[in-house]
Scaffold this motif. Structure first.
Motif: not given
Length: 240
Positions: A170-175, A177-182
């Protein structure tokens, strides 16, 4: 001399009483016998007509012989109104002249009812067998084959290493390891404001009754009576 015959006591005279073995040298008086008592049902059953039975004179041993007799029936009901049609029922103008030739005419009668015992199915109730497959007894069929399912063991696609495939990860949520999106959320729909407000309208006020701007003498109001044993409230206590 020796006597070989029977003695005098061996002889006996025939009886003179009764009818059986009576002495035929003597006169026999009339004799009567008593029969056993018959059943009482014979006397109780009356098989013969009594004195009240009256035999009509016309009944003879050859049958009933009498002259002709007549009977009177009840008065019949008067007949109702005749069921014959009146003169206005006929329509002579609709009858064609008998001397003229006309084509033959036919009339359609009502549909006859089906017999309730007729259980023969209709033509559309029969179904013909399918022509696909080997289960046709009257038709020749081509050779047919079936494909079985893939075996999990022993086939070329058997997973011997038991490792998961690429689609198992399963893919990891980008939030992560990246800046959390609004992110935004939607609330439920607010209630529609009703037209009946509890505030008074302009016509409820009475400005002519306001006397706060008039000059008048001071007025006082009396409060409630307090208990004598109630401790007064001391807001600022002295510091000793």
């Amino acid at each position: 001399m020796v006597s070989t015959g029977p003695g005098p006591g061996c002889y006996s005279l025939p009886p003179t009483i009764g009818f059986v073995s009576h002495d035929y040298t003597r006169f026999a008086s009339p004799a009567y016998s008593f029969h056993q008592r018959l059943n009482n049902s014979i006397y109780l059953k009356d098989a013969s007509p009594g004195p009240c039975y009256y035999v009509e004179p016309e009944v003879t041993r050859f049958g009933r012989i009498r002259g002709p007799s007549y009977s009177m029936l009840a008065r019949p009901k008067p007949p109702g109104l005749p069921r014959t049609p009146g003169p206005g029922t006929y329509s002579p103008e609709r009858v064609p002249p008998p001397s003229q030739q006309r084509p033959p005419s036919f009339s359609l009668g009502a549909r006859t009812k089906y017999r309730p015992v007729d259980h023969v199915p209709a033509p559309n109730s029969y179904t013909l067998p399918t022509l696909l497959g080997p289960r046709i007894p009257s038709k020749p069929s081509s050779p047919c084959f079936t494909i079985s399912g893939r075996n999990d063991k022993g086939s070329y696609s058997e997973d011997l290493s038991r490792t998961p495939g690429p689609g198992r990860y399963s893919t990891t949520d980008p939030n992560v390891y990246l800046c959390r999106l609004p992110a935004f959320s939607m609330l439920g729909r607010l209630r529609k404001p009703s037209g009946a407000f509890p505030t008074p309208g302009p016509g409820t006020h009475s400005p002519e009754k306001v006397i706060a701007h008039w000059k008048r003498s001071p007025s006082y109001s009396l409060g409630i009576r307090h208990s004598e044993y109630l401790m007064p409230l001391i807001a600022d206590a002295p510091e000793w």
